[in-house]
Design an enzyme around this catalytic site. Structure first.
Site, short mmCIF file in Angstrom:
data_model
loop_
_atom_site.label_atom_id
_atom_site.label_comp_id
_atom_site.label_asym_id
_atom_site.label_seq_id
_atom_site.Cartn_x
_atom_site.Cartn_y
_atom_site.Cartn_z
N ASP A 96 -8.83 11.59 94.17
CA ASP A 96 -9.96 12.40 94.59
C ASP A 96 -9.81 13.76 93.92
O ASP A 96 -8.71 14.34 93.99
CB ASP A 96 -9.89 12.54 96.11
CG ASP A 96 -11.20 13.01 96.68
OD1 ASP A 96 -12.07 12.17 96.92
OD2 ASP A 96 -11.35 14.23 96.84
N ASP A 98 -11.70 17.35 94.04
CA ASP A 98 -12.76 18.17 94.65
C ASP A 98 -12.71 19.56 94.03
O ASP A 98 -11.62 20.16 93.94
CB ASP A 98 -12.56 18.33 96.15
CG ASP A 98 -12.83 17.04 96.93
OD1 ASP A 98 -13.62 16.22 96.44
OD2 ASP A 98 -12.25 16.86 98.00
#
Ligand code: GSY
Length: 159
Positions: A96, A98
């Site tokens: 992930d 971000d």
């Protein structure tokens, strides 16, 4: 024009460490990105959807000539390259990436909201971010991230 951005990276599908290293390498391979600093790696309890494995999290500081939207597309491409499947929204993921901060900008589009709208609630983001720069201030809340972390109740989820 060179911009400074902070990215949060996380993985909770083995080999977690390998996914994190591959994602950092992919960022470094981009001609328009310089990875300027990498935090320690923290093992963290899952927040949001808690019925999943522990994450490994870190934060990187980058310098980039990409716009924020272009940087988002780079992050999504790296996630796809590393086999990110968006089955369950808050579910387990190989990797992930971000975007937390892009300069001191406030951006609100359906694709991208900056500063990251949940970063002030997440010790797994705040602890590595503060490790990289203790003086950082939330550009909208105008509060130091050290104070935001102190005000956070559930800090114990980060080791
Ligand atoms: N500890 C922890 N919990 C998380 N919940 C979600 S969703 N994510 C993915 C990031 O949005 C994480 C994470 O990276 N770390």
């Amino acid at each position: 024009m060179t911009n400074t951005a902070y990215l949060s990276l996380g993985s909770n599908i083995e080999p977690r460490l390998s996914y994190l290293h591959k994602a950092i390498k992919a960022l470094q391979q981009s001609p328009k990105i310089e990875v300027a600093a990498i935090s320690s790696i923290y093992e963290t309890d899952p927040v949001g959807f808690t019925e999943q494995d522990q994450f490994l999290n870190l934060v990187v500081q980058i310098r980039t000539t990409f716009s924020a939207i272009e940087l988002l597309d780079v992050c999504l491409a790296i996630e796809r390259e590393l086999g990110r499947e968006r089955k369950i929204r808050w579910g387990p993921r190989t990797i992930d990436l971000d975007i937390l901060l892009y300069n001191h900008e406030n951006i609100e589009t359906e694709k991208l909201i900056l500063p990251h709208p949940r970063m002030h609630e997440r010790a797994f983001v705040l602890v590595p971010l503060i490790e990289l720069d203790k003086k950082l201030i939330h550009p909208i809340k105008k509060a130091p991230f050290t104070q935001i972390l102190n005000d956070l109740s559930d800090k114990e989820g980060v080791r």
